[in-house]
Design an enzyme around this catalytic site. Structure first.
Site, PDB file in Angstrom:
ATOM      1  N   TYR A 146       0.779  -1.031   0.225  1.00 35.93           N
ATOM      2  CA  TYR A 146      -0.304   0.561   0.384  1.00 35.93           C
ATOM      3  C   TYR A 146       0.885   1.347  -0.113  1.00 35.93           C
ATOM      4  CZ  TYR A 146      -4.277  -2.281   1.614  1.00 35.93           C
ATOM      5  OH  TYR A 146      -5.282  -3.644   1.685  1.00 35.93           O
ATOM      6  N   LYS A 177      -0.868  -7.961  -2.264  1.00 39.11           N
ATOM      7  CA  LYS A 177      -2.683  -7.741  -2.001  1.00 39.11           C
ATOM      8  C   LYS A 177      -2.299  -5.924  -2.089  1.00 39.11           C
ATOM      9  CE  LYS A 177      -5.569  -7.622   1.568  1.00 39.11           C
ATOM     10  NZ  LYS A 177      -5.907  -6.121   1.870  1.00 39.11           N
TER      11      LYS A 177
HETATM   12  P1  FBP Z   1     -11.290  -4.079   3.316  1.00 35.98           P
HETATM   13  O1  FBP Z   1     -11.516  -5.665   2.461  1.00 35.98           O
HETATM   14  O2  FBP Z   1     -11.531  -4.145   4.858  1.00 35.98           O
HETATM   15  O3  FBP Z   1     -10.495  -3.259   3.130  1.00 35.98           O
HETATM   16  O4  FBP Z   1      -9.586  -5.719   4.491  1.00 35.98           O
HETATM   17  C1  FBP Z   1      -8.325  -4.753   3.903  1.00 35.98           C
HETATM   18  C2  FBP Z   1      -6.934  -3.980   4.693  1.00 35.98           C
HETATM   19  O5  FBP Z   1      -6.477  -4.708   3.945  1.00 35.98           O
HETATM   20  C3  FBP Z   1      -7.107  -5.148   5.801  1.00 35.98           C
HETATM   21  O6  FBP Z   1      -6.114  -6.081   6.072  1.00 35.98           O
HETATM   22  C4  FBP Z   1      -7.061  -3.632   6.436  1.00 35.98           C
HETATM   23  O7  FBP Z   1      -7.362  -3.571   8.241  1.00 35.98           O
HETATM   24  C5  FBP Z   1      -8.052  -3.268   6.156  1.00 35.98           C
HETATM   25  O8  FBP Z   1      -7.787  -3.203   4.350  1.00 35.98           O
HETATM   26  C6  FBP Z   1      -6.564  -1.791   5.953  1.00 35.98           C
HETATM   27  O9  FBP Z   1      -7.276  -0.647   5.532  1.00 35.98           O
HETATM   28  P2  FBP Z   1      -6.734   0.508   5.210  1.00 35.98           P
HETATM   29  O10 FBP Z   1      -5.246   1.093   5.279  1.00 35.98           O
HETATM   30  O11 FBP Z   1      -6.798   1.143   3.361  1.00 35.98           O
HETATM   31  O12 FBP Z   1      -7.512   1.945   6.569  1.00 35.98           O
END
Ligand code: FBP
Length: 263
Positions: A146, A177
């Site tokens: 991310y 991911k």
């Molecule tokens: P979601 O499908 O609810 O977005 O979950 C995936 C995930 O990566 C979780 O593991 C994590 O808690 C969340 O998204 C983090 O989302 P962000 O950093 O965008 O708030």
């Protein structure tokens, strides 16, 4: 690289990771719509659905519940994570070691990398330790890739997402991911950039059945092997039926219409 098809978190080369680390990452707000999901047992039960190839949780939830579910759920140990109370530059504390995750029974490990953060260098060093320890235990490594941080104005740009997928390959993740960049063509660019690292789409906040299934279909058509999803499953009143629909799109590669008919 660890052959992905043999991995315990793959079903016929496809993957559906149910994520449930939100109590740490986001806090109580994510459980407001369906208050039963505050109880981890609700989501462990959901994770026993055949479509779910692994449940991603933090250490405390694994310690408390995995012993009761080890026959029915594959455990993906999410190694790092930080609360939403943290106001600094994007960073993620390593909360358990790979050795300890293996002792608890993990089938795979997960690690968040914030490329572009001022903490990227430290995070990459922590990832190196985790990735090399995972190799010793023969555990597949999933990178939550991310890009974010003060230097990044838009973390949804196709080039940025493709870069995130590539960063996962370069650093030795078996699965990347990444966020969906908005179209199947743009996702294909990310898949191509990841090379032998398999790509899964990240779920995001809850959308309509049709919108979410269409996005997943776009990702699968682009060559992604599946999905890592939290809120779009367990924030629904009917998570089991929705998993039936996701199973259709991911494993059977059906149309969205066909998948919708399973709900
Ligand atoms: P979601 O499908 O609810 O977005 O979950 C995936 C995930 O990566 C979780 O593991 C994590 O808690 C969340 O998204 C983090 O989302 P962000 O950093 O965008 O708030």
């Amino acid at each position: 690289m660890r052959p992905f098809e043999d991995s315990p978190i793959s079903r016929d080369g496809k993957v559906l990771i149910l994520a449930y680390d939100h109590g740490l990452e986001h806090g109580p707000v994510d459980f407001e719509d369906v208050p039963e999901t505050m109880n981890p047992e609700t989501v462990w039960e959901t994770a026993t659905h055949d479509a779910v190839s692994a449940l991603a949780v933090q250490k405390g939830i694994a310690e408390a519940y995995y012993p009761s579910y080890e026959d029915d759920v594959n455990l993906l140990a999410k190694l790092n994570g930080t609360s939403n109370l943290w106001m600094g530059e994007p960073d993620s504390a390593v909360n358990w070691s790979v050795d300890y995750a293996a002792e608890v029974g993990a089938d795979a490990v997960g690690f968040t990398m914030y490329g572009g953060s001022n903490k990227e260098v430290e995070m990459a060093e922590e990832f190196r330790k985790a990735q090399e320890a995972a190799r010793k235990h023969d555990l597949p490594v999933v990178m939550w890739s991310y890009p974010r941080g003060q230097g990044l104005k838009n973390d949804k740009k196709p080039d940025t997402i493709a870069y995130a997928a590539r960063q996962a390959l370069e650093l030795g993740a078996d699965v990347a991911k990444v966020k969906y960049p908005g179209s199947s063509e743009k996702m294909e660019f990310a898949v191509d950039m990841a090379g032998p690292t398999q790509v899964v789409m990240s779920g995001g906040s809850k959308t309509s059945d049709r919108d979410f299934l269409s996005t997943v279909k776009g990702a699968i058509d682009a060559g992604a092997v599946g999905l890592a999803v939290g809120r779009n499953v367990w924030q629904r009143e009917n998570p089991t039926q929705f998993l039936d629909a996701l199973e259709a799109v991911i494993y059977e590669e059906t149309s969205v219409e066909e998948a919708l008919s399973r709900i």
